[in-house]
Scaffold this motif. Structure first.
Motif, short mmCIF file in Angstrom:
data_model
loop_
_atom_site.label_atom_id
_atom_site.label_comp_id
_atom_site.label_asym_id
_atom_site.label_seq_id
_atom_site.Cartn_x
_atom_site.Cartn_y
_atom_site.Cartn_z
N UNK A 180 0.86 -1.19 0.00
CA UNK A 180 0.00 0.00 0.00
C UNK A 180 0.89 1.23 0.00
N UNK A 181 0.38 2.29 -0.60
CA UNK A 181 1.10 3.55 -0.57
C UNK A 181 1.77 3.87 -1.88
N UNK A 182 2.78 4.70 -1.78
CA UNK A 182 3.46 5.17 -2.98
C UNK A 182 2.84 6.46 -3.46
N UNK A 235 6.51 7.14 -0.66
CA UNK A 235 6.24 7.44 0.74
C UNK A 235 4.88 8.12 0.86
N UNK A 236 4.17 7.95 1.92
CA UNK A 236 4.33 6.87 2.89
C UNK A 236 3.93 5.54 2.26
N UNK A 237 4.44 4.47 2.80
CA UNK A 237 4.24 3.16 2.20
C UNK A 237 4.19 2.09 3.28
N UNK A 238 3.46 1.01 3.00
CA UNK A 238 3.42 -0.16 3.87
C UNK A 238 3.97 -1.35 3.07
N UNK A 244 -3.99 4.79 4.18
CA UNK A 244 -2.94 3.83 3.89
C UNK A 244 -3.11 2.56 4.72
N UNK A 245 -3.52 2.71 5.97
CA UNK A 245 -3.76 1.54 6.82
C UNK A 245 -4.93 0.72 6.25
N UNK A 246 -5.96 1.39 5.80
CA UNK A 246 -7.11 0.68 5.22
C UNK A 246 -6.69 -0.06 3.95
N UNK A 247 -5.91 0.59 3.11
CA UNK A 247 -5.42 -0.05 1.89
C UNK A 247 -4.54 -1.25 2.21
N UNK A 248 -3.66 -1.10 3.20
CA UNK A 248 -2.80 -2.21 3.60
C UNK A 248 -3.63 -3.36 4.17
N UNK A 249 -4.64 -3.03 4.98
CA UNK A 249 -5.52 -4.06 5.54
C UNK A 249 -6.21 -4.84 4.42
#
Length: 74
Positions: A6-8, A17-20, A61-66
């Motif tokens: 996620x991110x970029x 950045x920010x990125x997971x 970003x947390x939601x996308x990573x999840x």
């Protein structure tokens, strides 16, 4: 292997950045890249061990990573 999940942000100077990230050698963890907190915010959190840090990243970003992490679940 470490992979971005996620991110970029294209507005970032180098586009990542920010990125997971996830590391296939440590699948129960995530790696988070983002801006360091300012001294006032860091002090408000309290004592942080010297081997740890705090990063501020967007909630989206947390939601996308999840979403990406749950796709990988069996």
């Amino acid at each position: 292997m470490i992979s971005r999940i996620a991110g970029g942000d294209p507005g970032c100077s180098n586009g990542n950045c920010p990125t997971v990230y996830v590391d296939d050698q440590a699948p129960d963890t995530v790696i988070i890249q983002g801006d360091h907190l300012d001294p006032t915010s860091t002090a408000a959190v309290g004592d942080i061990p010297v081997h740890e840090g705090l990063l501020r990243i967007p909630r989206e970003l947390i939601i996308s990573a999840y979403d990406e992490l749950t796709k990988a679940q069996p």
